[in-house]
Design an enzyme around this catalytic site. Structure first.
Site, PDB file in Angstrom:
ATOM      1  N   TYR A  43      -0.518   0.450  14.825  1.00 30.89           N
ATOM      2  CA  TYR A  43       0.158  -0.448  13.885  1.00 30.89           C
ATOM      3  C   TYR A  43       1.229  -1.257  14.627  1.00 30.89           C
ATOM      4  O   TYR A  43       1.316  -2.472  14.483  1.00 30.89           O
ATOM      5  CB  TYR A  43       0.782   0.344  12.724  1.00 30.89           C
ATOM      6  CG  TYR A  43       1.679  -0.501  11.857  1.00 30.89           C
ATOM      7  CD1 TYR A  43       1.134  -1.401  10.943  1.00 30.89           C
ATOM      8  CD2 TYR A  43       3.060  -0.443  11.985  1.00 30.89           C
ATOM      9  CE1 TYR A  43       1.948  -2.214  10.175  1.00 30.89           C
ATOM     10  CE2 TYR A  43       3.882  -1.254  11.216  1.00 30.89           C
ATOM     11  CZ  TYR A  43       3.321  -2.128  10.312  1.00 30.89           C
ATOM     12  OH  TYR A  43       4.130  -2.934   9.556  1.00 30.89           O
TER      13      TYR A  43
ATOM     14  N   GLU B 282       4.233  -2.153   0.871  1.00 29.11           N
ATOM     15  CA  GLU B 282       5.700  -2.067   0.940  1.00 29.11           C
ATOM     16  C   GLU B 282       6.246  -1.490  -0.366  1.00 29.11           C
ATOM     17  O   GLU B 282       7.178  -0.684  -0.353  1.00 29.11           O
ATOM     18  CB  GLU B 282       6.316  -3.438   1.210  1.00 29.11           C
ATOM     19  CG  GLU B 282       6.109  -3.940   2.617  1.00 29.11           C
ATOM     20  CD  GLU B 282       6.933  -3.214   3.667  1.00 29.11           C
ATOM     21  OE1 GLU B 282       7.875  -2.465   3.311  1.00 29.11           O
ATOM     22  OE2 GLU B 282       6.648  -3.403   4.855  1.00 29.11           O
TER      23      GLU B 282
ATOM     24  N   TRP C  38       7.032   4.961   6.134  1.00 21.54           N
ATOM     25  CA  TRP C  38       5.957   3.988   6.349  1.00 21.54           C
ATOM     26  C   TRP C  38       4.713   4.700   6.866  1.00 21.54           C
ATOM     27  O   TRP C  38       3.589   4.325   6.545  1.00 21.54           O
ATOM     28  CB  TRP C  38       6.421   2.884   7.294  1.00 21.54           C
ATOM     29  CG  TRP C  38       5.402   1.809   7.478  1.00 21.54           C
ATOM     30  CD1 TRP C  38       4.783   1.448   8.636  1.00 21.54           C
ATOM     31  CD2 TRP C  38       4.851   0.945   6.469  1.00 21.54           C
ATOM     32  NE1 TRP C  38       3.890   0.416   8.410  1.00 21.54           N
ATOM     33  CE2 TRP C  38       3.920   0.095   7.082  1.00 21.54           C
ATOM     34  CE3 TRP C  38       5.070   0.826   5.099  1.00 21.54           C
ATOM     35  CZ2 TRP C  38       3.208  -0.872   6.387  1.00 21.54           C
ATOM     36  CZ3 TRP C  38       4.344  -0.143   4.405  1.00 21.54           C
ATOM     37  CH2 TRP C  38       3.432  -0.971   5.048  1.00 21.54           C
TER      38      TRP C  38
END
Length: 162
Positions: free
Chosen positions: A54, A76, A84
């Site tokens: 990522y 989000e 995350w």
């Protein structure tokens, strides 16, 4: 004059990656230099392939695809209160559950569809977060209608490059 202070940490091996951490005091940024010479922020770690991928391929990269932007908005929102990494592990499940983040499909999801999604263990099962994805899909469609694309609208707030 700002001085950049760097302190090399002895090399260590994590899996098949030899790394040397470089700690930078300017802006409190820390990075890791991989054996390949590539430099990466230290937050993905060296032994987390998903997080590292990522970081290397997506983080900080400008996105101009409406489906991808809707995906990021959704993820989000799902991340609120969580890490995350938790969301990244569930991203493929989100793509499947939310029709590859096609806002025209997601905008049609009914309350019974939300009830179905609440049973999906591959998602963060928070009714408000799931419902907000449907609401946001409707918002994306309205923005597309008015501005031509979600991308054009969002990037309209970014500073113009000189």
């Amino acid at each position: 004059m700002t001085m950049l202070l760097r302190r090399a940490v002895p090399a260590k091996v994590a899996g098949d990656l030899a790394v040397r951490a470089v700690r930078t005091k300017k802006r409190k940024v820390e990075s890791v230099e991989l054996a390949s010479g590539k430099v990466r922020c230290d937050w993905p770690g060296v032994d987390n392939e998903l997080y590292a991928r990522y970081h290397d391929e997506e983080w900080g990269v400008a996105v101009h695809d409406d489906h991808k932007l809707f995906e990021m908005l959704t993820l989000e929102g799902a991340q609120a209160g969580l890490s995350w990494f938790t969301v990244l592990k569930k991203r493929d499940n989100y793509r499947q559950a939310f029709s590859q983040f096609d806002p025209s499909v997601v905008a049609t999801f009914s309350d019974s569809k939300i009830d179905e999604l609440m049973q999906n263990e591959g998602l963060i099962r928070h009714r408000g977060k799931l419902q907000s994805t449907v609401t946001n899909a409707k918002g994306v469609l309205a923005v597309q209608k008015e501005f031509g694309s979600f991308d054009k609208y969002l990037w309209g707030f970014a500073p113009k490059h000189r």
